[in-house]
Design an enzyme around this catalytic site. Structure first.
Site, mmCIF file in Angstrom:
data_model
loop_
_atom_site.group_PDB
_atom_site.id
_atom_site.type_symbol
_atom_site.label_atom_id
_atom_site.label_comp_id
_atom_site.label_asym_id
_atom_site.label_seq_id
_atom_site.Cartn_x
_atom_site.Cartn_y
_atom_site.Cartn_z
ATOM 1 N N ASN A 154 0.806 -1.223 0.000
ATOM 2 C CA ASN A 154 0.000 0.000 0.000
ATOM 3 C C ASN A 154 0.837 1.270 0.000
ATOM 4 O OD1 ASN A 154 0.462 -1.250 2.704
ATOM 5 N ND2 ASN A 154 -0.178 0.784 3.368
ATOM 6 N N ALA A 203 -13.516 -2.412 -0.007
ATOM 7 C CA ALA A 203 -14.185 -1.725 -1.114
ATOM 8 C C ALA A 203 -13.620 -0.338 -1.379
ATOM 9 C CB ALA A 203 -15.694 -1.607 -0.815
ATOM 10 N N THR A 243 -25.477 -7.601 11.862
ATOM 11 C CA THR A 243 -26.392 -7.365 10.742
ATOM 12 C C THR A 243 -25.615 -6.965 9.499
ATOM 13 O OG1 THR A 243 -28.110 -6.661 12.262
ATOM 14 C CG2 THR A 243 -28.352 -5.961 9.969
ATOM 15 N N CYS A 329 -2.318 5.386 7.878
ATOM 16 C CA CYS A 329 -2.381 5.001 9.280
ATOM 17 C C CYS A 329 -1.129 5.429 10.027
ATOM 18 C CB CYS A 329 -2.551 3.493 9.394
ATOM 19 S SG CYS A 329 -3.593 2.849 8.098
#
Ligand code: PLP
Length: 383
Positions: A154, A203, A243, A329
């Site tokens: 990355n 995503a 969920t 990060c």
């Protein structure tokens, strides 16, 4: 009026594609069903939409749809893979192999596992960022249970030889986990041909929404065991309770479908832009590529520039170009990137680093402007 800065931080995150947004919108309001609720048509509708997305993801990596577990992102997928395998295979062995240049979402769980009794070997890399396959072979121990190597880095974009790594793991009955957050949609991925047993995806590096990812978990030859890390309603076959985020999952699926259909054209465009950017910037002199220009992501160019102060350069560029010096990060910290240090860069040069993350919407005109801004700023700072 001042122009907003040109966004070239596409390795940190990408904007949501308008087509992806359009696919998601109904699931925020008109289609509110819970995908786990089979009591009425709203639930069926949501469940069907989730399964379509699951099929797009599975097809993109040559997996069975039942092997896809939705998570909140690649960080969660990495944690689930590493901790879940460690817990499930504890009695078989306590040794894990990874690489010094992995993302913190892999390195931090590895350090956590060390604190609870596992041994971790952190393989080094050569100055281009490649691991040595012989060093990997030598690192295997009798009690090695897992190897974790990312598909594409990355920060520097280096692409690792997944099939070669996977074959060596398979030969020794060791599981192979791959963080493919940056590679999805840019590097062909095939979990069968590459012998990948677990793979983390997200995503938001692919023009999809933030907050949704997936873990691929091999279900046969071999059937991988995994200890769930979230317990609750037993969604996702019990691997990941909670969920399902239907709108985000629909967006993830559409982003993957779109990336697959545009793959050839997008990659050619990005390669062209990257080549042009490199030509323009290398003219500055004392510009060093971090990574491998040939074997790297087409949307990534990472360079260190001699004779300038890194933070002064980023500050000077900020009004014109939005980019970072490394991982989102870790860029808040003053310490230079662990990836650049692993390549052998001096701390001073590592600090004077620009990571360009090109988007598929980036234009040649924008690249020319960026070359102009960087040239101006570097020449000014060098005086
Ligand atoms: C962005 C990234 C992650 C983290 O993904 P999230 O979905 O933001 O949690 C992990 N690994 C790599 C290689 C990444 O580029």
């Amino acid at each position: 009026m001042a122009m907003p800065p040109i966004y070239l931080d596409g390795l940190a995150t990408t904007p949501v594609d308008p087509q992806v947004l359009a696919a998601m919108l109904p699931y925020f309001s008109d289609r509110p069903g819970n995908a786990s609720n089979s009591a009425h048509a709203y639930g069926w509708e949501a469940a069907a939409a989730v399964e379509v997305a699951r099929q797009y993801l599975a097809a993109a990596i040559n997996a069975d749809p039942s092997a896809i577990i939705f998570t909140s992102g690649a960080t969660e997928a990495d944690n689930l893979a590493l901790k879940g395998v460690a817990e499930a295979y504890y009695s078989h062995g306590r040794h894990i192999i990874t690489v010094q240049t992995e993302h913190s979402a892999v390195l931090a769980p590895c350090r956590y596992l060390e604190s609870v009794g596992f041994r971790v070997t952190y393989l080094g890399v050569n100055p281009q960022g490649h691991i040595d396959l012989e060093a990997l072979e030598e690192a295997f121990a009798a009690d090695t249970i897992l190897v974790s190597v990312m598909a594409a880095n990355n920060e520097i974009g280096v692409i690792h030889p997944l099939a070669e790594i996977g074959r060596r793991c398979r030969d020794r009955n060791v599981l192979f986990h791959c963080d493919a957050a940056q590679a999805l949609g840019k590097v062909p991925l095939d979990v069968q041909q590459m012998h990948i047993d677990l793979m983390s995806l997200t995503a938001h590096k692919l023009y999809g929404p933030k907050g949704i990812g997936a873990l691929y978990l091999r279900r046969d030859r071999p059937r991988v065991q995994l200890a769930p890390q979230l317990h609750g309603g037993e969604q996702e076959q019990g691997w990941r309770s909670g969920t399902l985020a239907t709108p985000l999952i629909v967006g993830f699926g559409e982003a993957v479908r779109l990336a697959q259909s545009r793959f050839t054209a997008d990659m050619a465009h990005l390669r062209h832009l990257k080549q042009h950017l490199w030509q323009g910037l290398s003219a500055l002199g004392e510009v060093y590529v971090n990574g491998d220009l040939e074997q790297g992501l087409p949307n990534c160019l990472n360079i260190s520039i001699g004779g300038v102060d890194g933070s002064a350069l980023l500050r000077a560029l900020y009004p014109h170009v939005a980019l970072s010096s490394g991982s989102a990060c870790s860029s808040a910290k003053a310490t230079p990137s662990h990836v650049l240090l692993a390549l052998g860069r001096s701390p001073q040069l590592a600090r004077a680093t620009l990571r360009f993350g090109l988007l598929r919407t980036t234009t040649l005109e924008e690249i020319n402007q960026v070359i102009g801004y960087v040239t101006e700023c570097v020449q000014h700072l060098r005086q």
